[in-house]
Motif scaffolding. Sequence first.
Motif, PDB file in Angstrom:
ATOM      1  N   UNK A 171      19.357 -43.484 -61.264  1.00  0.00           N
ATOM      2  CA  UNK A 171      19.688 -43.258 -62.769  1.00  0.00           C
ATOM      3  C   UNK A 171      20.242 -41.703 -63.064  1.00  0.00           C
ATOM      4  N   UNK A 172      18.942 -40.891 -62.557  1.00  0.00           N
ATOM      5  CA  UNK A 172      19.256 -39.453 -62.719  1.00  0.00           C
ATOM      6  C   UNK A 172      20.609 -38.838 -62.108  1.00  0.00           C
ATOM      7  N   UNK A 173      20.705 -39.319 -60.961  1.00  0.00           N
ATOM      8  CA  UNK A 173      21.580 -38.583 -60.197  1.00  0.00           C
ATOM      9  C   UNK A 173      23.148 -39.074 -60.791  1.00  0.00           C
ATOM     10  N   UNK A 174      23.191 -40.404 -61.368  1.00  0.00           N
ATOM     11  CA  UNK A 174      24.739 -41.123 -61.553  1.00  0.00           C
ATOM     12  C   UNK A 174      24.773 -40.433 -62.848  1.00  0.00           C
ATOM     13  N   UNK A 175      23.814 -40.086 -63.773  1.00  0.00           N
ATOM     14  CA  UNK A 175      24.052 -39.496 -65.074  1.00  0.00           C
ATOM     15  C   UNK A 175      24.365 -37.908 -65.107  1.00  0.00           C
ATOM     16  N   UNK A 176      23.930 -37.410 -63.817  1.00  0.00           N
ATOM     17  CA  UNK A 176      24.186 -35.849 -63.507  1.00  0.00           C
ATOM     18  C   UNK A 176      23.068 -35.158 -64.304  1.00  0.00           C
ATOM     19  N   UNK A 177      21.861 -36.051 -64.907  1.00  0.00           N
ATOM     20  CA  UNK A 177      20.759 -35.367 -65.295  1.00  0.00           C
ATOM     21  C   UNK A 177      20.205 -34.432 -64.123  1.00  0.00           C
ATOM     22  N   UNK A 178      20.081 -34.991 -62.850  1.00  0.00           N
ATOM     23  CA  UNK A 178      20.107 -34.241 -61.700  1.00  0.00           C
ATOM     24  C   UNK A 178      21.462 -34.104 -60.951  1.00  0.00           C
ATOM     25  N   UNK A 179      21.974 -32.906 -61.210  1.00  0.00           N
ATOM     26  CA  UNK A 179      23.556 -32.562 -60.916  1.00  0.00           C
ATOM     27  C   UNK A 179      23.589 -32.369 -59.426  1.00  0.00           C
ATOM     28  N   UNK A 180      24.274 -33.185 -58.615  1.00  0.00           N
ATOM     29  CA  UNK A 180      24.511 -32.637 -57.092  1.00  0.00           C
ATOM     30  C   UNK A 180      26.075 -32.169 -57.146  1.00  0.00           C
ATOM     31  N   UNK A 181      26.124 -31.103 -56.614  1.00  0.00           N
ATOM     32  CA  UNK A 181      27.482 -30.591 -56.484  1.00  0.00           C
ATOM     33  C   UNK A 181      27.451 -30.169 -54.934  1.00  0.00           C
ATOM     34  N   UNK A 252      13.296 -25.662 -61.757  1.00  0.00           N
ATOM     35  CA  UNK A 252      14.319 -24.891 -61.139  1.00  0.00           C
ATOM     36  C   UNK A 252      15.694 -25.130 -61.743  1.00  0.00           C
ATOM     37  N   UNK A 253      16.631 -24.332 -62.002  1.00  0.00           N
ATOM     38  CA  UNK A 253      17.788 -24.549 -62.639  1.00  0.00           C
ATOM     39  C   UNK A 253      18.707 -24.982 -61.239  1.00  0.00           C
ATOM     40  N   UNK A 254      18.703 -24.426 -60.279  1.00  0.00           N
ATOM     41  CA  UNK A 254      19.507 -24.666 -59.044  1.00  0.00           C
ATOM     42  C   UNK A 254      18.876 -24.669 -57.957  1.00  0.00           C
ATOM     43  N   UNK A 255      18.704 -25.590 -56.813  1.00  0.00           N
ATOM     44  CA  UNK A 255      18.162 -25.639 -55.552  1.00  0.00           C
ATOM     45  C   UNK A 255      19.603 -25.459 -54.520  1.00  0.00           C
ATOM     46  N   UNK A 256      19.613 -24.353 -54.088  1.00  0.00           N
ATOM     47  CA  UNK A 256      20.884 -24.298 -53.038  1.00  0.00           C
ATOM     48  C   UNK A 256      20.319 -24.533 -51.768  1.00  0.00           C
ATOM     49  N   UNK A 257      21.167 -25.745 -51.278  1.00  0.00           N
ATOM     50  CA  UNK A 257      20.392 -26.066 -49.785  1.00  0.00           C
ATOM     51  C   UNK A 257      21.718 -26.606 -48.814  1.00  0.00           C
ATOM     52  N   UNK A 258      21.412 -26.858 -47.349  1.00  0.00           N
ATOM     53  CA  UNK A 258      22.479 -27.285 -46.661  1.00  0.00           C
ATOM     54  C   UNK A 258      22.625 -28.607 -46.567  1.00  0.00           C
ATOM     55  N   UNK A 259      23.768 -29.149 -46.193  1.00  0.00           N
ATOM     56  CA  UNK A 259      24.053 -30.682 -46.325  1.00  0.00           C
ATOM     57  C   UNK A 259      23.410 -31.487 -45.361  1.00  0.00           C
ATOM     58  N   UNK A 260      22.442 -30.860 -44.627  1.00  0.00           N
ATOM     59  CA  UNK A 260      21.530 -31.964 -43.770  1.00  0.00           C
ATOM     60  C   UNK A 260      20.254 -32.272 -44.457  1.00  0.00           C
ATOM     61  N   UNK A 261      19.963 -31.283 -45.526  1.00  0.00           N
ATOM     62  CA  UNK A 261      18.824 -31.772 -46.176  1.00  0.00           C
ATOM     63  C   UNK A 261      18.708 -32.237 -47.746  1.00  0.00           C
ATOM     64  N   UNK A 262      19.837 -33.069 -47.725  1.00  0.00           N
ATOM     65  CA  UNK A 262      20.002 -33.556 -49.269  1.00  0.00           C
ATOM     66  C   UNK A 262      19.014 -34.708 -49.595  1.00  0.00           C
ATOM     67  N   UNK A 263      18.622 -35.310 -48.826  1.00  0.00           N
ATOM     68  CA  UNK A 263      17.594 -36.717 -49.059  1.00  0.00           C
ATOM     69  C   UNK A 263      16.285 -35.942 -49.407  1.00  0.00           C
ATOM     70  N   UNK A 264      15.868 -34.999 -48.805  1.00  0.00           N
ATOM     71  CA  UNK A 264      14.569 -34.491 -49.046  1.00  0.00           C
ATOM     72  C   UNK A 264      14.472 -33.623 -50.550  1.00  0.00           C
ATOM     73  N   UNK A 265      15.596 -33.292 -50.839  1.00  0.00           N
ATOM     74  CA  UNK A 265      15.776 -32.451 -52.187  1.00  0.00           C
ATOM     75  C   UNK A 265      16.096 -33.347 -53.324  1.00  0.00           C
ATOM     76  N   UNK A 266      16.747 -34.061 -52.912  1.00  0.00           N
ATOM     77  CA  UNK A 266      17.273 -35.227 -53.995  1.00  0.00           C
ATOM     78  C   UNK A 266      16.324 -36.368 -54.184  1.00  0.00           C
ATOM     79  N   UNK A 267      15.697 -36.911 -53.129  1.00  0.00           N
ATOM     80  CA  UNK A 267      14.923 -37.901 -53.334  1.00  0.00           C
ATOM     81  C   UNK A 267      13.327 -37.858 -53.339  1.00  0.00           C
ATOM     82  N   UNK A 268      12.929 -37.087 -52.191  1.00  0.00           N
ATOM     83  CA  UNK A 268      11.440 -36.941 -51.862  1.00  0.00           C
ATOM     84  C   UNK A 268      10.855 -35.954 -53.023  1.00  0.00           C
ATOM     85  N   UNK A 269      11.689 -34.844 -53.290  1.00  0.00           N
ATOM     86  CA  UNK A 269      11.203 -33.755 -54.039  1.00  0.00           C
ATOM     87  C   UNK A 269      11.055 -34.364 -55.610  1.00  0.00           C
ATOM     88  N   UNK A 270      12.085 -34.922 -56.065  1.00  0.00           N
ATOM     89  CA  UNK A 270      11.982 -35.399 -57.631  1.00  0.00           C
ATOM     90  C   UNK A 270      10.907 -36.297 -57.622  1.00  0.00           C
TER      91      UNK A 270
END
Length: 484
Positions: A171-181, A252-270
């Motif tokens: 829900x958070x990612x779909x609604x951009x409440x947690x924005x992934x660019x 944090x306003x922005x976490x800048x990361x590489x494309x290989x570690x998205x799931x850790x930052x977008x799933x585990x961390x939240x």
Amino acid sequence: MNKFYFTNAIAYANAGPHMGHALELVQGDCLTRYARSQGKDVQFLIGMDEHGTKMHKKAQERGISPQELADENAQLFRDIAKTLGLAHDIFIRTTDDLHKRGARKLWKMIDEAGKFYEKEYEGLYCSGCEAFLLEKDLIESLCPHHKSPPEELKEKNIFFKLSDYGDEIRRLVESDELLILPSSRKKEFLSFLREGLKDVSFSRPKSVLPWGIEVPSHEDQVMYVWCDALSNYLTALGYADDDPKVAYFWPADVHLIGKDIVRFHAAYWPAMLMAARLPLPKAIYVHGFVTSNGHKMSKSLGNVVSPNELLKDYGQDALRYYLLREIPSDDDGDFSYDRFEILYKDELQNTIGNLIRRVLSMNKKYLNGVALKGEDFDEAIDMAWGEYHEKMQNFQIRQALESMIELAREGNSYVEINKPWLLAKKEDKKRLEEVLGSLISVCRAIGEMLRPVIPLAAEKILNQVASEEIILGDPLFPPLLERE
Ligand SMILES: [Zn+2]
């Protein structure tokens, strides 16, 4: 809120900095310098991830302690941060006491919420990934990333109930409440979520892995390296001691990361933060990888390009400009010496350098170096700024620089069309002042736009076109060293 907390991923401390690190460091520095220029109160974090199996093994191979290995590589990162001209506020290391105490405190919060349980675990572990893999992840029984067979492990672990958070994260990612660019990465992550989130092992027995942070009330276990590492974004602010910086800067306003570690930052961390009832980061910006002449950099291909060598030979302006202008911030990009030289010559020397030099010397010659104002470019400058801001705010640094370079090109053609030297000959002083004044405004705008990108050169430009007196200095972009 005026605060802006921006983090880079902390670098794994088993080796020194490579081109991918340089790219991420420069991107983070550019975006935070830009945010500061917009009046934001910025905290910019970089640092080192220093625990885990790979550190343990590498130190054993070298016959030194993991702490010595971490110290050695942390110094290399401090050095490159300096030669790249970074203006970071925090350099966190996961072996810092402040971090260790903070990570243990966060663990306790998650534990008190009942989100941990113990389980005997049997699985396939890739120490390259520092993650358990499933049979279906393997290609010909090998880890697809490391081309090596994972180890079969059977051990008692503490598990984190990640599966409780799948729906909320979606829900958070779909609604951009947690924005992934960029949005391509958001789509990729959402399709990963569709497979469902499984609980994840968050500790390793200390007997297997002695190098890590001890788990509170399970002293025979150390924290899984990702649980440890992700906590840094919070612990670095002083979470262990309830530092007022936490209340002010978190989330944090922005976490800048590489494309290989998205799931850790977008799933585990939240999920960890939700379990501990802490606010979630607002955005995750995902950058790509740097290839070399179209191929993945690898020792066996002999095509590894060292950022330190480029810095030594060409300086920070040249390398920063290349990384920010040539590599799309939100996708993979390529490094080649040919492109490096072309870009340096075409854009820095012949477009920007040439424009500044011409305008300053004509001003000196015809108007005694008094910087006047002219309005011919006002509209073009406004438009360029509009585009520049829009792109910078959307993690599109390369495109923001397109507006800057376009403006510089317009400046050069304007010189050709208006021919200030003829105006001087005709003694048309009024028009001459207006033309040179307009060009000074263009140079100033270019200097401002370059400030987050190549701060050294930008500062020189802005000093030279200061309102008081024009100064003609050394060339902004000296000739490149000849390559053997
Ligand atoms: Zn692997």
